[in-house]
Design an enzyme around this catalytic site. Sequence first.
Site, mmCIF file in Angstrom:
data_model
loop_
_atom_site.group_PDB
_atom_site.id
_atom_site.type_symbol
_atom_site.label_atom_id
_atom_site.label_comp_id
_atom_site.label_asym_id
_atom_site.label_seq_id
_atom_site.Cartn_x
_atom_site.Cartn_y
_atom_site.Cartn_z
ATOM 1 N N LYS A 24 50.503 15.284 23.330
ATOM 2 C CA LYS A 24 51.715 15.559 22.535
ATOM 3 C C LYS A 24 51.712 14.756 21.238
ATOM 4 C CE LYS A 24 55.828 14.594 24.481
ATOM 5 N NZ LYS A 24 56.682 13.689 23.683
ATOM 6 N N SER A 25 51.369 13.482 21.325
ATOM 7 C CA SER A 25 51.384 12.631 20.117
ATOM 8 C C SER A 25 50.415 13.172 19.070
ATOM 9 C CB SER A 25 50.961 11.206 20.481
ATOM 10 O OG SER A 25 51.905 10.625 21.336
ATOM 11 N N ARG A 29 51.072 15.049 15.177
ATOM 12 C CA ARG A 29 50.432 14.477 13.985
ATOM 13 C C ARG A 29 49.511 15.484 13.304
ATOM 14 N NH1 ARG A 29 52.070 10.573 17.359
ATOM 15 N NH2 ARG A 29 52.323 8.416 16.644
ATOM 16 N N SER A 167 56.884 0.220 18.501
ATOM 17 C CA SER A 167 57.111 1.668 18.422
ATOM 18 C C SER A 167 56.107 2.328 17.484
ATOM 19 C CB SER A 167 58.535 1.961 17.937
ATOM 20 O OG SER A 167 58.639 3.338 17.614
ATOM 21 N N ASP A 319 55.456 5.717 28.462
ATOM 22 C CA ASP A 319 55.983 6.980 29.004
ATOM 23 C C ASP A 319 55.620 7.172 30.478
ATOM 24 O OD1 ASP A 319 57.080 7.645 26.569
ATOM 25 O OD2 ASP A 319 55.361 8.842 25.929
ATOM 26 N N LYS A 346 64.600 6.372 25.541
ATOM 27 C CA LYS A 346 63.722 7.548 25.498
ATOM 28 C C LYS A 346 64.584 8.813 25.627
ATOM 29 C CE LYS A 346 59.981 5.228 24.977
ATOM 30 N NZ LYS A 346 59.293 5.291 23.679
ATOM 31 N N ARG A 350 65.690 5.939 31.008
ATOM 32 C CA ARG A 350 64.757 6.184 32.124
ATOM 33 C C ARG A 350 64.802 5.093 33.198
ATOM 34 N NH1 ARG A 350 59.732 8.858 28.630
ATOM 35 N NH2 ARG A 350 60.612 10.971 28.706
ATOM 36 N N ARG A 397 60.139 14.048 31.881
ATOM 37 C CA ARG A 397 59.321 13.145 32.715
ATOM 38 C C ARG A 397 60.081 12.688 33.971
ATOM 39 N NH1 ARG A 397 54.999 12.842 29.389
ATOM 40 N NH2 ARG A 397 55.419 12.410 27.205
HETATM 41 C C1 S3P Z 1 55.070 8.312 20.663
HETATM 42 C C2 S3P Z 1 55.435 7.009 20.781
HETATM 43 C C3 S3P Z 1 56.255 6.496 21.887
HETATM 44 C C4 S3P Z 1 56.317 7.449 23.070
HETATM 45 C C5 S3P Z 1 56.531 8.854 22.615
HETATM 46 C C6 S3P Z 1 55.405 9.301 21.706
HETATM 47 C C7 S3P Z 1 54.276 8.733 19.491
HETATM 48 O O1 S3P Z 1 57.563 6.291 21.417
HETATM 49 O O2 S3P Z 1 57.322 7.066 23.957
HETATM 50 O O3 S3P Z 1 56.579 9.742 23.727
HETATM 51 O O4 S3P Z 1 53.711 9.838 19.522
HETATM 52 O O5 S3P Z 1 54.195 7.959 18.533
HETATM 53 P P1 S3P Z 1 57.980 4.927 20.652
HETATM 54 O O6 S3P Z 1 57.228 4.862 19.404
HETATM 55 O O7 S3P Z 1 59.463 5.041 20.405
HETATM 56 O O8 S3P Z 1 57.652 3.829 21.612
#
Ligand code: S3P
Length: 440
Positions: A24-25, A29, A167, A319, A346, A350, A397
């Site tokens: 997903k991340s 991007r 973060s 996560d 989140k 959670r 989740r």
């Molecule tokens: C993410 C960063 C995390 C994660 C999120 C995806 C990202 O959040 O919990 O699911 O893709 O940069 P935080 O940056 O708030 O920790």
Amino acid sequence: MTSAGLTAKRGGPLRGRVRAPGDKSISHRALILGALAQGVTEIEGLLEGDDVLRTAQAMRSFGAGVEQLGPGRWRVEGRGGFSEPSDVIDCGNAGTGVRLIMGAMAGFDFAATFTGDESLRGRPMRRVLGPLGQMGATWTGRSNGRLPLTLQGGNLAYLSYRLPEPSAQVKSAVLLAGLQAPAGAQVIEPEATRDHTERMLRAFGAVVQVEDRPDGRYITLAGGQKLTGTKVRVPGDPSSAAFPLVAALVTPGSEVTVEGVLLNELRTGLFTTLQEMGGDLVISNVREEGGEQVGDVTARHSPLKGVSVPPERAPAMIDEYPILAVAAAFAEGSTIMRGIGEMRVKESDRIALMAHGLTACGVGVEEEPEGLIVIGSVRGNHPVAGGARVTTKGDHRIAMSHLIMGLASDEPVSVDEPGMIATSFPGFEPLMRGLGADIS
Ligand code: S3P
């Protein structure tokens, strides 16, 4: 979204080989950098979950050409920058989407209005609005910087920003804003967080300097850099792979392999922790794909023991604590998870929801302001009664974690709002059923 619930019941062993959905991340991007770049970006393996589809739509709104060529195959035609959107940008449930996009647009001289679903409208945006404001962007929104809000971009000043919380979203927002700032930007992270933005900026032709110093990691991006479209191959998401893998660990007789999982060490804290718990988790066929390490991960049913998770590991598995808490429920002894206050902001709180769901399923827990302790079984006499219908507050989740718990507990476990699972793991239910899980 489906309003009927989903129920998981104990059945036979889970067996088979599956592929996790795209990360997903990295998917968010790839779309955002593709849209900012000049020229064509071809993406393979994009996660087609609701969160990422919202980002695809947002990139169209900011002027990029975005089309699906086939399953997981997408083409983004970037125009070398963003143009003013003609309507509100609705990021749905996606915190990553909205925070990264706000950073990416902050250097352009127009305003955009952002909103999201009920969960996203309740999440803190000041953490990105603060540094973007220091660079010169302005905004107006609901109290406490909640969505909906309007961000006015413009000419940005250089900022060196030390992250107050670990973060990757905030880091990425500042770096993406810095891309448009004539003098660039610097982020200092006391604890390293996922580095996909840095890696992908390089893949799109930018120079990013990363230096580890005693007081943290310094990430520096010079201003005035242009991105060029490229090819992106999205690896399998370790955060999604976690669900079938933990299911195999806690279900007697199981053996499951998830292929092509991202093994970036800033994402694999859960795998390390499960191995420390005695989980038979084997990583094989490690290779490099698109600048990231990937491999196949095999889990076999194992007796687990409780552990104390080092708080400094939290950014590498933030996560994954909900599903770790499920593994912990089947372990002998207590599992102590501390330094996880970020879990409270989140898609839901959670810590609270896991404590609530585990308690409803007969598992002993202690909730702390920034921690959760799961009291596992005593001498193999596992305490997971199940038999509850769990409130997920629309958190994908939380829903998947409780369904996995239901596969190995005495009585079935049901969750509400299972439609939300598609935000990150479309196809979760058929994939799990294909492995032999009784989920319906
Ligand atoms: C993410 C960063 C995390 C994660 C999120 C995806 C990202 O959040 O919990 O699911 O893709 O940069 P935080 O940056 O708030 O920790």
